[in-house]
Design a protein around this motif. Sequence first.
Motif, PDB file in Angstrom:
ATOM      1  N   PHE A 192       9.084   0.533  -3.896  1.00  0.00           N
ATOM      2  CA  PHE A 192       7.938  -0.485  -4.246  1.00  0.00           C
ATOM      3  C   PHE A 192       6.268  -0.025  -3.305  1.00  0.00           C
ATOM      4  O   PHE A 192       6.027   1.041  -2.333  1.00  0.00           O
ATOM      5  CB  PHE A 192       8.088  -1.893  -3.048  1.00  0.00           C
ATOM      6  CG  PHE A 192       9.385  -2.430  -4.000  1.00  0.00           C
ATOM      7  CD1 PHE A 192       9.600  -3.226  -5.308  1.00  0.00           C
ATOM      8  CD2 PHE A 192      10.614  -2.325  -3.428  1.00  0.00           C
ATOM      9  CE1 PHE A 192      10.493  -3.797  -5.273  1.00  0.00           C
ATOM     10  CE2 PHE A 192      11.352  -2.405  -3.792  1.00  0.00           C
ATOM     11  CZ  PHE A 192      11.882  -3.075  -4.811  1.00  0.00           C
ATOM     12  N   GLU A 193       5.014  -0.578  -4.410  1.00  0.00           N
ATOM     13  CA  GLU A 193       3.684  -0.258  -3.878  1.00  0.00           C
ATOM     14  C   GLU A 193       3.920  -0.351  -2.676  1.00  0.00           C
ATOM     15  O   GLU A 193       3.031  -0.081  -1.932  1.00  0.00           O
ATOM     16  CB  GLU A 193       2.962  -1.569  -4.892  1.00  0.00           C
ATOM     17  CG  GLU A 193       2.507  -0.941  -6.036  1.00  0.00           C
ATOM     18  CD  GLU A 193       2.367   0.108  -6.668  1.00  0.00           C
ATOM     19  OE1 GLU A 193       1.657   1.120  -5.408  1.00  0.00           O
ATOM     20  OE2 GLU A 193       1.831   0.373  -7.827  1.00  0.00           O
ATOM     21  N   ASP A 194       4.615  -0.975  -1.798  1.00  0.00           N
ATOM     22  CA  ASP A 194       4.479  -1.821  -0.364  1.00  0.00           C
ATOM     23  C   ASP A 194       5.295  -0.265   0.401  1.00  0.00           C
ATOM     24  O   ASP A 194       5.447  -1.332   1.590  1.00  0.00           O
ATOM     25  CB  ASP A 194       4.119  -3.207  -0.047  1.00  0.00           C
ATOM     26  CG  ASP A 194       5.842  -3.609  -0.313  1.00  0.00           C
ATOM     27  OD1 ASP A 194       6.088  -3.180  -0.810  1.00  0.00           O
ATOM     28  OD2 ASP A 194       5.223  -4.539  -0.097  1.00  0.00           O
ATOM     29  N   SER A 195       6.012   0.073   0.003  1.00  0.00           N
ATOM     30  CA  SER A 195       7.124   0.355   0.866  1.00  0.00           C
ATOM     31  C   SER A 195       6.924   1.330   1.763  1.00  0.00           C
ATOM     32  O   SER A 195       5.665   2.569   1.296  1.00  0.00           O
ATOM     33  CB  SER A 195       8.252   1.181  -0.731  1.00  0.00           C
ATOM     34  OG  SER A 195       9.301   0.412  -0.963  1.00  0.00           O
ATOM     35  N   LYS A 196       7.142   1.639   2.754  1.00  0.00           N
ATOM     36  CA  LYS A 196       7.147   2.484   3.968  1.00  0.00           C
ATOM     37  C   LYS A 196       7.337   3.568   3.997  1.00  0.00           C
ATOM     38  O   LYS A 196       9.148   3.835   3.253  1.00  0.00           O
ATOM     39  CB  LYS A 196       6.434   1.903   5.455  1.00  0.00           C
ATOM     40  CG  LYS A 196       5.845   0.423   5.497  1.00  0.00           C
ATOM     41  CD  LYS A 196       5.792   0.011   6.690  1.00  0.00           C
ATOM     42  CE  LYS A 196       4.932  -1.638   6.512  1.00  0.00           C
ATOM     43  NZ  LYS A 196       6.510  -2.276   6.524  1.00  0.00           N
ATOM     44  N   ILE A 197       7.063   4.718   4.454  1.00  0.00           N
ATOM     45  CA  ILE A 197       8.237   5.599   4.578  1.00  0.00           C
ATOM     46  C   ILE A 197       9.095   5.456   5.973  1.00  0.00           C
ATOM     47  O   ILE A 197       8.495   4.920   6.958  1.00  0.00           O
ATOM     48  CB  ILE A 197       7.640   6.899   5.214  1.00  0.00           C
ATOM     49  CG1 ILE A 197       5.913   7.688   4.021  1.00  0.00           C
ATOM     50  CG2 ILE A 197       7.839   8.476   4.923  1.00  0.00           C
ATOM     51  CD1 ILE A 197       5.285   8.415   4.287  1.00  0.00           C
ATOM     52  N   GLY A 198      10.521   5.571   5.452  1.00  0.00           N
ATOM     53  CA  GLY A 198      11.492   5.563   6.487  1.00  0.00           C
ATOM     54  C   GLY A 198      11.919   5.998   7.797  1.00  0.00           C
ATOM     55  O   GLY A 198      10.848   7.509   7.344  1.00  0.00           O
ATOM     56  N   GLU A 199      11.934   6.209   8.578  1.00  0.00           N
ATOM     57  CA  GLU A 199      12.499   6.931   9.040  1.00  0.00           C
ATOM     58  C   GLU A 199      14.254   7.010   9.593  1.00  0.00           C
ATOM     59  O   GLU A 199      14.747   6.367   9.461  1.00  0.00           O
ATOM     60  CB  GLU A 199      12.710   6.709  10.775  1.00  0.00           C
ATOM     61  CG  GLU A 199      12.044   7.093  12.257  1.00  0.00           C
ATOM     62  CD  GLU A 199      11.685   6.216  13.054  1.00  0.00           C
ATOM     63  OE1 GLU A 199      12.575   5.733  14.079  1.00  0.00           O
ATOM     64  OE2 GLU A 199      10.095   5.747  13.192  1.00  0.00           O
ATOM     65  N   LYS A 200      14.906   8.495   9.183  1.00  0.00           N
ATOM     66  CA  LYS A 200      15.897   8.697   9.006  1.00  0.00           C
ATOM     67  C   LYS A 200      17.240   8.303   9.968  1.00  0.00           C
ATOM     68  O   LYS A 200      16.915   7.843  11.491  1.00  0.00           O
ATOM     69  CB  LYS A 200      16.579  10.028   8.841  1.00  0.00           C
ATOM     70  CG  LYS A 200      16.383  10.493   7.388  1.00  0.00           C
ATOM     71  CD  LYS A 200      17.026  12.291   7.253  1.00  0.00           C
ATOM     72  CE  LYS A 200      16.410  11.561   6.122  1.00  0.00           C
ATOM     73  NZ  LYS A 200      17.051  14.019   5.623  1.00  0.00           N
ATOM     74  N   SER A 201      18.287   6.930  10.162  1.00  0.00           N
ATOM     75  CA  SER A 201      18.620   6.761  11.255  1.00  0.00           C
ATOM     76  C   SER A 201      20.075   7.278  11.204  1.00  0.00           C
ATOM     77  O   SER A 201      21.184   7.667   9.917  1.00  0.00           O
ATOM     78  CB  SER A 201      18.948   4.801  10.972  1.00  0.00           C
ATOM     79  OG  SER A 201      20.241   4.469  11.534  1.00  0.00           O
TER      80      SER A 201
END
Length: 122
Positions: A61-70
């Motif tokens: 999505f436009e507002d998706s953030k860069i995630g952190e691998k878990s």
Amino acid sequence: MGRVLKNKQLINTRLATNYGGWMYCEKCNENIGYLCYQTYDRLEFNYQCKCGSTGSATLDFEDSKIGEKSRDELIIAKNRLCCPKGHDPLITILEKKISNYELYITCKSCNQIYQKKNIEKE
Ligand SMILES: [Zn+2]
Ligand SMILES: [Zn+2]
């Protein structure tokens, strides 16, 4: 409140609605899973259907953030794969319908990227 998609790439795959709901293999029309609309931030799903077709779904999505691998594993509750932190239901994968898959899904609330793989041996 709808969300605005940024990337949406479906290969040999159909989604029941714009960015969620039942997922189908386009070759055999079998449903292969269910994507929860509200709880994921990014999805990357590659699979091989039992009919032999390979498919994938990538959405964010436009507002998706860069995630952190878990390193944590998704938990299963009522057939849904859920975030191990907040227990948000994320996706259902109907493992009976597909032989191999690889999943990366980012939980919207905790921003962690969870990975799950299932490679069937011949
Ligand atoms: Zn199929
Ligand atoms: Zn979470």
